[in-house]
Design a protein around this motif. Structure first.
Motif, PDB file in Angstrom:
ATOM      1  N   GLU A 152     -39.590  -4.878 -32.445  1.00  0.00           N
ATOM      2  CA  GLU A 152     -40.688  -4.062 -31.968  1.00  0.00           C
ATOM      3  C   GLU A 152     -40.188  -2.622 -31.908  1.00  0.00           C
ATOM      4  OE1 GLU A 152     -42.440  -4.239 -27.816  1.00  0.00           O
ATOM      5  OE2 GLU A 152     -43.695  -5.618 -28.967  1.00  0.00           O
ATOM      6  N   THR A 158     -40.897   1.383 -31.210  1.00  0.00           N
ATOM      7  CA  THR A 158     -41.751   2.317 -30.499  1.00  0.00           C
ATOM      8  C   THR A 158     -41.480   3.712 -31.035  1.00  0.00           C
ATOM      9  OG1 THR A 158     -41.571   0.916 -28.548  1.00  0.00           O
ATOM     10  CG2 THR A 158     -42.451   3.119 -28.222  1.00  0.00           C
ATOM     11  N   THR A 171     -46.611   1.483 -31.137  1.00  0.00           N
ATOM     12  CA  THR A 171     -45.700   0.347 -31.222  1.00  0.00           C
ATOM     13  C   THR A 171     -46.044  -0.452 -32.472  1.00  0.00           C
ATOM     14  OG1 THR A 171     -45.581   0.251 -28.821  1.00  0.00           O
ATOM     15  CG2 THR A 171     -44.825  -1.660 -30.010  1.00  0.00           C
ATOM     16  N   GLU A 200     -44.704  -3.821 -34.987  1.00  0.00           N
ATOM     17  CA  GLU A 200     -43.840  -4.989 -35.145  1.00  0.00           C
ATOM     18  C   GLU A 200     -43.401  -5.081 -36.597  1.00  0.00           C
ATOM     19  OE1 GLU A 200     -44.452  -9.677 -34.718  1.00  0.00           O
ATOM     20  OE2 GLU A 200     -44.959  -8.521 -32.941  1.00  0.00           O
TER      21      GLU A 200
END
Length: 52
Positions: free
Chosen positions: A9, A11, A20, A22
């Motif tokens: 993940e 940021t 954010t 993935e």
């Protein structure tokens, strides 16, 4: 997907907002590289965390 991939993940701070994303790379270094390609070199990566 490549062999040995994990979920991370990421940021990122872009346009005074925090986004954010993935990503599924092999390690943290690849996660940062992929993120830089997606958002551009000038964006600030705040954190890269492994998602379990």
């Amino acid at each position: 997907m490549k062999c040995g991939t994990k979920r991370f993940e990421v940021t990122v701070k872009k346009d005074n907002r925090i986004a954010t994303q993935e990503i599924c790379p092999r390690d943290q270094i690849d996660a940062r590289k992929i993120c830089r390609r997606m958002y551009g070199e000038d964006k600030h990566i705040i954190s890269v965390r492994r998602k379990k």
